[in-house]
Motif scaffolding. Structure first.
Motif: not given
Lengths: 115, 113
Positions: B51, B34, B94-95, B97-101, B32
């Motif tokens: 995405i 950005f 951002s792969p 898990g939630p949130g961690k970029s 993902y």
């Protein structure tokens, strides 16, 4: 509407002092993130909250760093016994929902200088 | 572990010319991706994201980015650069898990009149 705000914008601390950095996320945003940005580098992940729960704190560099978000809105990043290597810009970001799919909205940062 | 590389510290283009800011990534699973822009004394601003779906993603201020899975790249592009595009650009993945970029180290874009 109002964006993410951080305070103070600038902080000078003497080595060994404790500091507290505040983040006000966008109202209604579930997720909140803290990053550390050294000069000339990209933001480095510190920790992540979903509402009041701290789901990931793997990026905190030492036990001198502590973050909280007790009511699921405002968050505070605390650094105890500051060291010169803590000098950096600390960024806070929020996003509307949890998960990796959604973009983050960043505050202007707090520039911490430890002398 | 995931990583992002922005191979160019600086990109210089003339106003009106096309611009490209390069980004490559390394991640397990579906990425993902950005792009964010940082203006002096301001926070990072979201530009666009990939995405799933169409490999060409359109974002704010006329920017677009092309996802290339085989080359593991996500280059930022704009057909005609403006002086006001001069800023620091960050690619992020951002792969994990939630949130961690994970962010690259940034590329400074300078557009000269």
């Amino acid at each position: 509407g109002a964006g993410v705000s951080q305070s103070p914008r600038y902080k000078v601390a003497k080595r060994g002092q404790d500091v507290a950095l505040r983040c006000d996320p966008i109202s209604g945003h579930v997720s909140l993130f803290w990053y550390q940005q050294a000069l000339g580098q990209g933001p480095e992940f510190l920790t992540y909250f979903q509402n009041e729960a701290q789901l990931d704190k793997s990026g905190l560099p030492s036990d001198r760093f502590f973050a909280e978000r007790p009511e699921g809105s405002v968050s505070t990043l605390k650094i105890q016994r500051t060291q010169q290597e803590d000098s950096a810009v600390y960024l806070c970001a929020s996003s509307l929902v949890s998960g990796r799919l959604y973009e983050q909205y960043f505050g202007p940062g707090t520039r911490l200088t430890v002398t | 572990a995931q990583s992002v590389a922005q191979p160019e510290d600086q990109v210089n283009v003339a106003e009106g010319n096309p611009l490209t800011v390069k980004c490559t990534y390394s991640v397990s699973g579906n990425p993902y991706l950005f792009w964010y822009v940082q203006y002096p004394n301001r926070g990072l601003q979201f530009l666009l994201k990939y995405i799933t779906g169409d490999n060409l993603v359109k974002g704010s201020y006329g920017f677009e980015a092309e996802f290339n899975k085989s080359q593991t790249s996500f280059h930022l592009k704009k057909p005609s650069a403006l002086v006001s595009d001069s800023a620091l650009y960050f690619c992020a993945v951002s792969p994990g898990g939630p949130g961690k970029s994970t962010f690259g180290d940034g590329t400074t874009l300078t557009v000269k009149p």
